[in-house]
Design an enzyme around this catalytic site. Structure first.
Site, PDB file in Angstrom:
ATOM      1  N   ASP A   1       0.833  -1.187   0.000  1.00 33.70           N
ATOM      2  CA  ASP A   1       0.000   0.000   0.000  1.00 33.70           C
ATOM      3  C   ASP A   1       0.878   1.252   0.000  1.00 33.70           C
ATOM      4  OD1 ASP A   1      -2.821   0.952   0.254  1.00 33.70           O
ATOM      5  OD2 ASP A   1      -2.010   1.927   2.043  1.00 33.70           O
TER       6      ASP A   1
ATOM      7  N   GLU B   1       1.011  -0.707  -5.267  1.00 31.12           N
ATOM      8  CA  GLU B   1      -0.151   0.196  -5.285  1.00 31.12           C
ATOM      9  C   GLU B   1       0.360   1.572  -5.696  1.00 31.12           C
ATOM     10  OE1 GLU B   1      -1.989   3.328  -4.452  1.00 31.12           O
ATOM     11  OE2 GLU B   1      -1.583   2.815  -2.360  1.00 31.12           O
TER      12      GLU B   1
ATOM     13  N   ASP C   1     -10.903   1.477  -0.343  1.00 30.09           N
ATOM     14  CA  ASP C   1     -11.069   2.906  -0.101  1.00 30.09           C
ATOM     15  C   ASP C   1     -12.123   3.544  -0.998  1.00 30.09           C
ATOM     16  OD1 ASP C   1      -9.285   3.257   2.005  1.00 30.09           O
ATOM     17  OD2 ASP C   1      -7.575   3.639   0.690  1.00 30.09           O
TER      18      ASP C   1
END
Length: 500
Positions: free
Chosen positions: A297, A344, A399
């Site tokens: 991430d 990501e 998200d």
């Protein structure tokens, strides 16, 4: 890493159904694996599995190495003789469709303490050899984590930089005294970790037998209040009182006009470079014990981080500061000989981020919900025809709003662009499946879809709204009856038709 053409489903284990208020690593997890196999999927993607604290975010864990005790299958503990039937006679009023983390914090921790008490008094001693082996094998992080959590509990939950100077600063004499004083608490923390890792190993083996690999998510940063920051203080930017001098976040973007002030401590890359990035090597080694593939991430933080002076109220007044990601990944690759990593690479992506990603051959990401905004949307990198093979395409992530919810709330320009691009006129009922089909039909090697989109659920099933806290984040669960065989067959047919 080259991923073969394939597909998978994104679902955090807390969202699994079950009788005790939160998803567990037992029967419901195996049932989901069975459904994935029936649906012809190759991957199950999860979010970070660490122990969560305030805010309940899996991206803010007390340890980058430990597992979340909330996920431990309590029925398995009953089978091992660590819990008795009487402990289940009176249960809280669990909501089957939503996690109440406050409820879990009280009730589940009590159940796990009882399980350890039975073990400490001599029950289930068949587990002792495996427990002793686990403590020896994982001592490098487990000893610090056990002491950290015991000290945190002894200090009423205060963060480590609010402890007295001796334990805050890891004075050897103070730590020896704490180890003696808190010996039983430390052992309980370690035993609970043993239970988590034992159950996760069994579940992962079950998934492998069904042809399912696990994609695990690791945050680039560690939590401020974590055993990692406390035990490796020199690896971060802290002052003499244990306060961070700068913290992490992201500048204003699609999700927030004031950016996101995460508050994580930032790495001191110069110090890490001197010891050959040993902390990162250990972190990736630990993650590969849990996962087959690692999604990092906020990958762009390995090229440069948004550095915000501490303290601050928003993330607006920060600056990009270069990181030593290239040197770090070289050291990790040399140590591990493999880097099964997904980057990501969303948000503000600059040429240095792309170069770092491509130098190591990491697949990047694309999110189709971001593909149809703006006037001249034909140049959007996330449009299906612009995707690369070495890429992972998502309808949305944890998200994002669910895809059905996104369409319901999308502005008219985005809807118009989608209609023009697809020569179609979708409805709220049909849009999520149409976007799923676009993901599967794309040339990206891997397509991943949140289970909420497969189930065609609306905003009520959204997992997280970035930049917010409250009981609406991280709480969604599906019901066992929702995981229907006909839905698996529908996904399988699309998977086969698109060569995945």
């Amino acid at each position: 890493m080259t991923i073969p053409r394939s597909s998978g489903i994104l679902l955090h284990p807390t969202s699994l159904p079950g009788p005790f208020g939160i998803g567990e690593l037992g029967a419901s997890a195996r049932a989901f694996v069975d459904w994935l196999a029936l649906a012809g999927q190759k991957y199950w993607q999860v979010m970070p599995l660490g122990p969560t604290g305030y805010g309940d975010s899996p991206y803010q864990a007390f340890s980058a190495f430990a597992g979340n005790p909330y996920l431990i299958d309590l029925n398995a503990l009953r089978e091992h003789g660590l819990l008795g039937d009487t402990e289940f006679n009176v249960l809280p009023d669990f909501n089957p469709g939503k996690v109440d983390f406050g409820q879990q914090y009280i009730w589940r921790n009590q159940m796990l303490e009882r399980a350890y008490a039975r073990y400490a008094f001599g029950d289930a001693q068949h587990l002792k050899p495996d427990f002793d082996a686990f403590k020896a094998e994982e001592a490098d992080w487990l000893d610090d984590y056990g002491l950290f959590m015991a000290l945190k509990n002894a200090h009423g939950g205060l963060p480590w930089n609010a402890w007295e100077a001796g334990t805050r600063d890891r004075d050897p004499q103070a730590l020896d005294s704490a180890r003696t004083r808190l010996k039983e608490d430390i052992e309980r923390v370690k035993f609970i970790q043993f239970l988590f890792f034992r159950q996760w190993t069994v579940l992962r083996r079950y998934a492998a037998e069904k042809g399912i690999e696990i994609i695990g998510d690791i945050p680039i940063f560690v939590a401020m209040d974590s055993s990692d920051a406390w035990a490796n203080r020199d690896q971060f930017y802290f002052d003499d009182q244990g306060q961070p001098t700068v913290v992490a976040g992201v500048p204003p973007d699609y999700f927030s006009e004031t950016g996101q002030l995460w508050g994580n401590p930032l790495y001191n890359w110069d110090v890490m470079d001197k010891d050959g990035y040993q902390w990162w090597i250990k972190r990736f080694q630990g993650s590969l014990k849990l996962f087959d593939v690692i999604r990092i991430d906020h990958f762009r933080g390995f090229a440069a981080s948004w550095e915000i002076p501490f303290p601050a109220e928003t993330a607006i007044h920060g600056q990009w500061v270069p990181a030593k990601g290239h040197e770090m990944f070289e050291a990790v690759r040399k140590a591990l000989d493999t880097l099964p990593i997904i980057a990501e690479d969303l948000g503000v992506i600059t040429p240095d981020v792309e170069k770092l990603r491509d130098d190591f051959g990491f697949p990047g990401m694309a999110v189709l919900q971001f593909a149809f905004g703006g006037g001249d949307f034909s140049v959007n990198d996330f449009l299906p025809h612009n995707l690369r093979e070495n890429q992972v395409v998502y309808t949305g992530t944890h998200d994002n709003d669910t895809t059905r919810g996104w369409w319901r709330n999308a502005d008219e320009l985005e809807r118009h662009n989608f209609r023009v691009y697809t020569s179609s006129n979708p409805t709220e009922e049909t849009f999520a499946w149409q976007l799923t089909r676009l993901a599967f039909e794309s040339r990206a090697n891997l397509a991943v879809v949140p289970l909420q989109d497969v189930m065609n659920l609306g905003t009520e099933a959204r997992m997280n709204l970035p930049g917010t806290t409250g009981d609406h984040n991280w709480t969604w669960r599906y019901l066992a009856a929702d995981l229907r065989p006909d839905l698996a067959q529908k996904v399988r047919e699309l998977t086969e038709a698109t060569g995945r």
